[in-house]
Design a protein around this motif. Structure first.
Motif, short mmCIF file in Angstrom:
data_model
loop_
_atom_site.label_atom_id
_atom_site.label_comp_id
_atom_site.label_asym_id
_atom_site.label_seq_id
_atom_site.Cartn_x
_atom_site.Cartn_y
_atom_site.Cartn_z
N ALA A 146 -12.32 -3.10 -50.63
CA ALA A 146 -11.30 -2.25 -50.02
C ALA A 146 -11.84 -1.18 -49.07
N PRO A 147 -12.89 -0.43 -49.42
CA PRO A 147 -13.36 0.61 -48.50
C PRO A 147 -13.72 0.08 -47.11
N LYS A 148 -14.46 -1.01 -47.07
CA LYS A 148 -14.86 -1.58 -45.78
C LYS A 148 -13.66 -2.11 -45.01
N ARG A 149 -12.75 -2.76 -45.72
CA ARG A 149 -11.55 -3.30 -45.06
C ARG A 149 -10.69 -2.19 -44.49
N ILE A 150 -10.55 -1.09 -45.23
CA ILE A 150 -9.77 0.05 -44.74
C ILE A 150 -10.44 0.66 -43.52
N LYS A 151 -11.75 0.77 -43.57
CA LYS A 151 -12.49 1.30 -42.43
C LYS A 151 -12.27 0.44 -41.19
N ASN A 152 -12.26 -0.86 -41.38
CA ASN A 152 -12.08 -1.78 -40.25
C ASN A 152 -10.69 -1.71 -39.64
N LEU A 153 -9.71 -1.20 -40.39
CA LEU A 153 -8.36 -1.05 -39.85
C LEU A 153 -8.32 0.03 -38.78
N LYS A 154 -9.22 1.01 -38.88
CA LYS A 154 -9.41 2.06 -37.88
C LYS A 154 -8.19 2.95 -37.67
N SER A 155 -7.40 3.16 -38.69
CA SER A 155 -6.24 4.03 -38.53
C SER A 155 -6.11 5.06 -39.65
N VAL A 156 -6.73 4.79 -40.80
CA VAL A 156 -6.56 5.66 -41.97
C VAL A 156 -7.46 6.89 -41.84
N GLU A 157 -6.81 8.06 -41.86
CA GLU A 157 -7.53 9.32 -41.69
C GLU A 157 -7.65 10.12 -42.97
#
Length: 288
Positions: A81-92
């Protein structure tokens, strides 16, 4: 144009008060969270459906909110999950609520009995399903994985026992972290508690149907029946689930002790309130 990606996420903890927190945040007009489904589980179960599928959950907002996001407590302990969320590039920003891991494990035990129809004791639950019982309470271990991809100041880490005892503290922390008007939050009247249905097999069958319908993106059907209050037809099996014994609490605390101590450093506060006390002796079992 309304953004079709989330800029904040609720990531935990499982059986830790996330539904209550979700309700509080959702009440504020500066936030949009899909009513269709609270736990979208995109970064865990449904990642193979792709970003276009995920983004459709955020296209129904009537106006551009300051924040939009979703709550899936399982994200905290999910390996990818952490890497996937980072790859989305929108979660601040991230928000999570952490409950005494011993109480959390017991609540998860009751939830397991509820949705599976099994009739096992707590010790068997911990032995048979350590991922559910134990790992979901290793908060520092999994938060540390997120800090490989995100900065500490991107996380609002709330302690369940503190904010439920003093909801004004919760509203102040949310207001400060997100930069929104505190007075526009509304507190729910009750928390989401585990109830063991009297007719477990029937409830399990209904639960499995509901899960299948959500997997097919037919959320409107289970949501309709939930609004009708049909969960109540399965009854409430009261006083048949044994409470944790002193020895069970002490054993669990010994497992969590090092993780809790590391978490104390991360959140910069004492978590003494998570230390078990014996019933016969009003003494704290905690080595400092």
């Amino acid at each position: 144009m309304i953004n079709d990606k989330p800029n904040f996420l609720g990531i935990g903890s499982v059986r830790g008060g996330s539904t209550w927190l979700w309700t509080v945040i959702k009440s504020h007009p500066d936030f949009y969270m899909p009513s269709k489904r609270k736990e979208i589980q995109f970064f865990t179960r449904f990642y193979n459906k792709g970003e276009n599928w995920y983004q459709k959950f955020f296209l129904n907002s009537k106006k551009a909110p300051k924040y939009q996001g979703e709550f899936t407590p399982g994200y905290l302990t999910a390996k990818d999950a952490p890497k996937r969320i980072k790859n989305l590039k929108s979660v601040e920003k991230f928000v999570l609520i952490l409950r005494n891991p011993i109480e959390r494990a017991y609540s998860h035990f009751k939830w397991h009995l509820r949705v599976t129809g099994e009739n096992i004791d707590f010790e068997t639950f911990c032995t048979k399903l350590p991922k559910l019982a134990i790992e979901n309470g290793m908060y520092y271990k999994y938060l540390n994985k997120y800090l490989e991809y995100f900065e500490r100041d991107q996380f609002l880490i709330l302690i369940y026992e503190e904010v439920t005892a003093d909801p004004e503290k919760l509203l102040s922390e949310l207001s400060s972290f997100f930069g929104v008007d505190k007075s526009l939050f509304k507190l729910p009247s009750r928390k989401n508690e585990s109830v063991i249905p009297k007719y477990r097999k029937a409830f399990r069958f209904a639960h499995k149907i509901g899960q299948y319908l959500r997997k097919q993106d037919l959320d409107f059907l289970p949501n309709f029946f939930i609004r009708l209050g049909l969960k109540n037809i399965f009854g409430n099996e009261k006083n048949k689930i044994k409470k944790l014994t002193d020895s069970e609490q002490i054993k669990l605390f010994s497992i969590y002790k090092k993780d809790i101590e590391s978490l104390e450093v991360l959140v910069n506060k004492s978590l003494e309130l998570w230390t078990p006390r014996t019933k016969k002796k009003s003494v704290i079992i905690h080595e400092r």
